[in-house]
Enzyme design. Structure first.
Site, mmCIF file in Angstrom:
data_model
loop_
_atom_site.group_PDB
_atom_site.id
_atom_site.type_symbol
_atom_site.label_atom_id
_atom_site.label_comp_id
_atom_site.label_asym_id
_atom_site.label_seq_id
_atom_site.Cartn_x
_atom_site.Cartn_y
_atom_site.Cartn_z
ATOM 1 N N ASP A 26 -1.465 1.478 -4.563
ATOM 2 C CA ASP A 26 -0.928 1.445 -3.210
ATOM 3 C C ASP A 26 -0.380 2.835 -2.900
ATOM 4 O OD1 ASP A 26 0.423 0.404 -0.782
ATOM 5 O OD2 ASP A 26 2.225 0.693 -1.997
ATOM 6 N N ASP A 28 2.069 3.958 0.029
ATOM 7 C CA ASP A 28 3.459 4.102 0.473
ATOM 8 C C ASP A 28 4.395 3.238 -0.368
ATOM 9 O OD1 ASP A 28 2.579 5.778 2.582
ATOM 10 O OD2 ASP A 28 2.030 4.003 3.739
#
Length: 203
Positions: A26, A28
């Site tokens: 991922d 952020d």
């Protein structure tokens, strides 16, 4: 990510005995500090240990990818070009990554790619020419975990201040940080050389 955090992951079905063929991250909150709907490359700040974690994955011969919800596009807050420029900056500071896949849709559209749905993970695996079951996704929220498992991949949760307590409680072995998650994977035996892969397709 800062959105859609209500989902709770089911218990994992068990560890994968070998290193994954590919590690997906991922963006952020996992690789970089979360700046909601960020379109400015100058605001990209890597999470501590992220660059080393990605370097170790690449040195171990595993493919790398980033999967990310970017609903700011669907909300009219960001353009595709702004997201790509931020991704390029992440690549410069932490990567390079073999593939980038992001969901640009508004959360209300019901698209198949927005986590916790599996589309981002299956698309990244397809572009890398591997099976989802040979991937591990490292993320900071329950939706990342759900998306990985829905695709047939493994997931490792790396909680931060925005991760819900119930998301942490649902995981048997969350990792304290992204580097620790990668070191956990590297402690496994390497994949057998005859692991089948799918045909690679252009990203």
């Amino acid at each position: 990510m800062t959105e859609h955090r209500r989902s709770q992951s089911p218990p994992p079905t068990g560890p994968i005995p070998f290193r994954p063929v590919a590690v997906l991250f991922d963006r952020d909150g996992t690789l970089v500090h979360d700046v909601p709907h960020n379109g400015d490359p100058e605001r990209v700040r890597p999470v501590r240990g992220a660059a080393e974690a990605v370097r170790l994955v690449r040195e171990a011969g595993m493919s790398t990818g980033v999967v990310s919800n970017q609903s700011g596009i669907g909300r009219g807050l960001l353009s595709h070009d702004e997201v790509r420029r931020v991704n390029i900056r992440v690549d410069e500071l932490i990567g390079p990554f073999d593939v980038w896949v992001y969901c640009p849709h508004h959360p209300d559209t019901g698209c198949p790619c927005r986590t916790p749905r599996p589309g981002l993970v299956t698309d990244a695996a397809r572009r890398l020419g591997v099976r989802p079951s040979d991937c591990v996704l490292i993320g900071d929220v329950g939706d990342d975990v759900l998306a990985a498992r829905a695709a047939g991949a493994e997931a490792i949760l790396v909680p931060n201040g925005a991760t819900l307590p119930e998301e942490i409680a649902a995981e048997a072995e969350p990792a304290p940080d992204v580097l620790s998650a990668v070191l956990r994977l590297l402690a496994r035996p390497a994949q057998p050389q005859d692991v089948p892969r799918t045909d690679r397709r252009p990203a």
